[in-house]
Write a protein that holds these residues in place. Structure first.
Motif, PDB file in Angstrom:
ATOM      1  N   ARG A  37       0.842  -1.189   0.000  1.00  0.00           N
ATOM      2  CA  ARG A  37       0.000   0.000   0.000  1.00  0.00           C
ATOM      3  C   ARG A  37       0.880   1.243   0.000  1.00  0.00           C
ATOM      4  N   GLN A  38       0.294   2.320  -0.506  1.00  0.00           N
ATOM      5  CA  GLN A  38       0.998   3.594  -0.526  1.00  0.00           C
ATOM      6  C   GLN A  38       0.023   4.701  -0.150  1.00  0.00           C
ATOM      7  N   ALA A  39       0.324   5.336   0.966  1.00  0.00           N
ATOM      8  CA  ALA A  39      -0.465   6.468   1.439  1.00  0.00           C
ATOM      9  C   ALA A  39       0.091   7.750   0.819  1.00  0.00           C
ATOM     10  N   PRO A  40      -0.729   8.797   0.757  1.00  0.00           N
ATOM     11  CA  PRO A  40      -0.264  10.059   0.170  1.00  0.00           C
ATOM     12  C   PRO A  40       0.989  10.569   0.869  1.00  0.00           C
ATOM     13  N   GLY A  41       1.998  10.886   0.093  1.00  0.00           N
ATOM     14  CA  GLY A  41       3.218  11.441   0.648  1.00  0.00           C
ATOM     15  C   GLY A  41       4.128  10.448   1.347  1.00  0.00           C
ATOM     16  N   LYS A  42       3.800   9.176   1.255  1.00  0.00           N
ATOM     17  CA  LYS A  42       4.597   8.155   1.938  1.00  0.00           C
ATOM     18  C   LYS A  42       5.139   7.139   0.950  1.00  0.00           C
ATOM     19  N   VAL A  92      -3.569   3.654  -1.431  1.00  0.00           N
ATOM     20  CA  VAL A  92      -3.804   2.845  -2.620  1.00  0.00           C
ATOM     21  C   VAL A  92      -3.163   1.491  -2.360  1.00  0.00           C
ATOM     22  N   TYR A  93      -3.929   0.442  -2.573  1.00  0.00           N
ATOM     23  CA  TYR A  93      -3.470  -0.923  -2.313  1.00  0.00           C
ATOM     24  C   TYR A  93      -3.155  -1.622  -3.634  1.00  0.00           C
ATOM     25  N   CYS A  95      -1.434  -5.272  -5.525  1.00  0.00           N
ATOM     26  CA  CYS A  95      -0.884  -6.620  -5.442  1.00  0.00           C
ATOM     27  C   CYS A  95       0.345  -6.688  -6.348  1.00  0.00           C
ATOM     28  N   ARG A  96       1.220  -7.631  -6.007  1.00  0.00           N
ATOM     29  CA  ARG A  96       2.474  -7.746  -6.730  1.00  0.00           C
ATOM     30  C   ARG A  96       2.933  -9.194  -6.746  1.00  0.00           C
ATOM     31  N   THR A  97       3.612  -9.551  -7.818  1.00  0.00           N
ATOM     32  CA  THR A  97       4.284 -10.829  -7.859  1.00  0.00           C
ATOM     33  C   THR A  97       5.631 -10.654  -8.543  1.00  0.00           C
ATOM     34  N   LYS A  98       6.473 -11.650  -8.425  1.00  0.00           N
ATOM     35  CA  LYS A  98       7.797 -11.615  -9.036  1.00  0.00           C
ATOM     36  C   LYS A  98       7.994 -12.879  -9.849  1.00  0.00           C
ATOM     37  N   LEU A  99       8.259 -12.691 -11.113  1.00  0.00           N
ATOM     38  CA  LEU A  99       8.540 -13.808 -12.000  1.00  0.00           C
ATOM     39  C   LEU A  99       9.981 -13.667 -12.477  1.00  0.00           C
ATOM     40  N   GLY A 100      10.817 -14.604 -12.066  1.00  0.00           N
ATOM     41  CA  GLY A 100      12.233 -14.451 -12.363  1.00  0.00           C
ATOM     42  C   GLY A 100      12.769 -13.231 -11.644  1.00  0.00           C
ATOM     43  N   ARG A 101      13.305 -12.270 -12.405  1.00  0.00           N
ATOM     44  CA  ARG A 101      13.812 -11.048 -11.796  1.00  0.00           C
ATOM     45  C   ARG A 101      12.892  -9.855 -12.039  1.00  0.00           C
ATOM     46  N   ILE A 102      11.705 -10.107 -12.546  1.00  0.00           N
ATOM     47  CA  ILE A 102      10.794  -9.020 -12.898  1.00  0.00           C
ATOM     48  C   ILE A 102       9.622  -8.974 -11.926  1.00  0.00           C
ATOM     49  N   TYR A 103       9.367  -7.763 -11.438  1.00  0.00           N
ATOM     50  CA  TYR A 103       8.224  -7.535 -10.565  1.00  0.00           C
ATOM     51  C   TYR A 103       7.054  -7.034 -11.402  1.00  0.00           C
ATOM     52  N   TYR A 104       5.880  -7.564 -11.110  1.00  0.00           N
ATOM     53  CA  TYR A 104       4.656  -7.132 -11.774  1.00  0.00           C
ATOM     54  C   TYR A 104       3.697  -6.577 -10.731  1.00  0.00           C
ATOM     55  N   TRP A 105       3.118  -5.432 -11.082  1.00  0.00           N
ATOM     56  CA  TRP A 105       2.197  -4.745 -10.171  1.00  0.00           C
ATOM     57  C   TRP A 105       0.843  -4.581 -10.842  1.00  0.00           C
ATOM     58  N   GLY A 106      -0.191  -4.550 -10.015  1.00  0.00           N
ATOM     59  CA  GLY A 106      -1.482  -4.130 -10.509  1.00  0.00           C
ATOM     60  C   GLY A 106      -1.567  -2.614 -10.534  1.00  0.00           C
ATOM     61  N   GLN A 107      -2.722  -2.113 -10.944  1.00  0.00           N
ATOM     62  CA  GLN A 107      -2.899  -0.661 -11.074  1.00  0.00           C
ATOM     63  C   GLN A 107      -3.276  -0.008  -9.749  1.00  0.00           C
ATOM     64  N   GLY A 108      -3.658  -0.824  -8.789  1.00  0.00           N
ATOM     65  CA  GLY A 108      -4.012  -0.314  -7.470  1.00  0.00           C
ATOM     66  C   GLY A 108      -5.500  -0.038  -7.310  1.00  0.00           C
ATOM     67  N   THR A 109      -5.939  -0.074  -6.068  1.00  0.00           N
ATOM     68  CA  THR A 109      -7.321   0.271  -5.732  1.00  0.00           C
ATOM     69  C   THR A 109      -7.307   1.147  -4.485  1.00  0.00           C
ATOM     70  N   GLN A 110      -8.078   2.214  -4.520  1.00  0.00           N
ATOM     71  CA  GLN A 110      -8.053   3.194  -3.426  1.00  0.00           C
ATOM     72  C   GLN A 110      -8.925   2.726  -2.263  1.00  0.00           C
ATOM     73  N   VAL A 111      -8.358   2.800  -1.081  1.00  0.00           N
ATOM     74  CA  VAL A 111      -9.102   2.561   0.149  1.00  0.00           C
ATOM     75  C   VAL A 111      -9.040   3.826   0.986  1.00  0.00           C
ATOM     76  N   THR A 112     -10.195   4.332   1.347  1.00  0.00           N
ATOM     77  CA  THR A 112     -10.278   5.533   2.179  1.00  0.00           C
ATOM     78  C   THR A 112     -11.091   5.214   3.423  1.00  0.00           C
ATOM     79  N   VAL A 113     -10.468   5.436   4.576  1.00  0.00           N
ATOM     80  CA  VAL A 113     -11.127   5.181   5.861  1.00  0.00           C
ATOM     81  C   VAL A 113     -11.385   6.530   6.514  1.00  0.00           C
ATOM     82  N   SER A 114     -12.652   6.879   6.580  1.00  0.00           N
ATOM     83  CA  SER A 114     -13.017   8.200   7.085  1.00  0.00           C
ATOM     84  C   SER A 114     -14.471   8.204   7.530  1.00  0.00           C
ATOM     85  N   SER A 115     -14.741   9.009   8.550  1.00  0.00           N
ATOM     86  CA  SER A 115     -16.116   9.179   8.996  1.00  0.00           C
ATOM     87  C   SER A 115     -16.757  10.368   8.296  1.00  0.00           C
TER      88      SER A 115
END
Length: 115
Positions: A37-42, A92-93, A95-115
């Motif tokens: 996951r990657q939060a804004p600014g992190k 943004v969350y 998923c990732r996998t590694k095939l050989g020496r190559i990493y593959y990422w998805g495009q991400g999905t946003q999760v927002t936790v707020s009241s």
């Protein structure tokens, strides 16, 4: 290789979400899968990992006891069940996998936790 995340959205603190990552283009059942996951600014951070069979998982301390990774090798899908969500889980969350020496990422999905 394609990884497609889904299931993100807006949820109140204390709520739950289940993310999915549908994989294609490789022998899914043979590979370890990760959630990040990657939060804004992190930096992007590792949330957890699941072995190819699903028999072994490990998690970041920040989500241990609240998040669960699972997989269905028949459906070529890995899941991230998130419970007791906190505002600091907002990110943004990916998923990732590694095939050989190559990493593959998805495009991400946003999760927002707020009241």
């Amino acid at each position: 290789v394609q990884l497609v995340e889904s299931g993100g959205g807006l949820v109140q603190p204390g709520g739950s979400l289940r993310l999915s990552c549908a994989a294609s283009g490789f022998s899914f059942s043979s590979y370890v899968m990760n959630w990040y996951r990657q939060a804004p600014g992190k930096e992007r951070e590792l949330v957890g990992t699941i072995s190819s069979t699903g028999g072994d998982t490990n998690y970041a301390d920040s989500v241990k006891g609240r998040f669960t990774i699972s997989r269905d090798n028949a459906k070529n899908t890995v899941y991230l069940q998130m419970n007791s969500l906190k505002p600091e889980d907002t990110a943004v969350y990916y998923c990732r996998t590694k095939l050989g020496r190559i990493y593959y990422w998805g495009q991400g999905t946003q999760v927002t936790v707020s009241s």
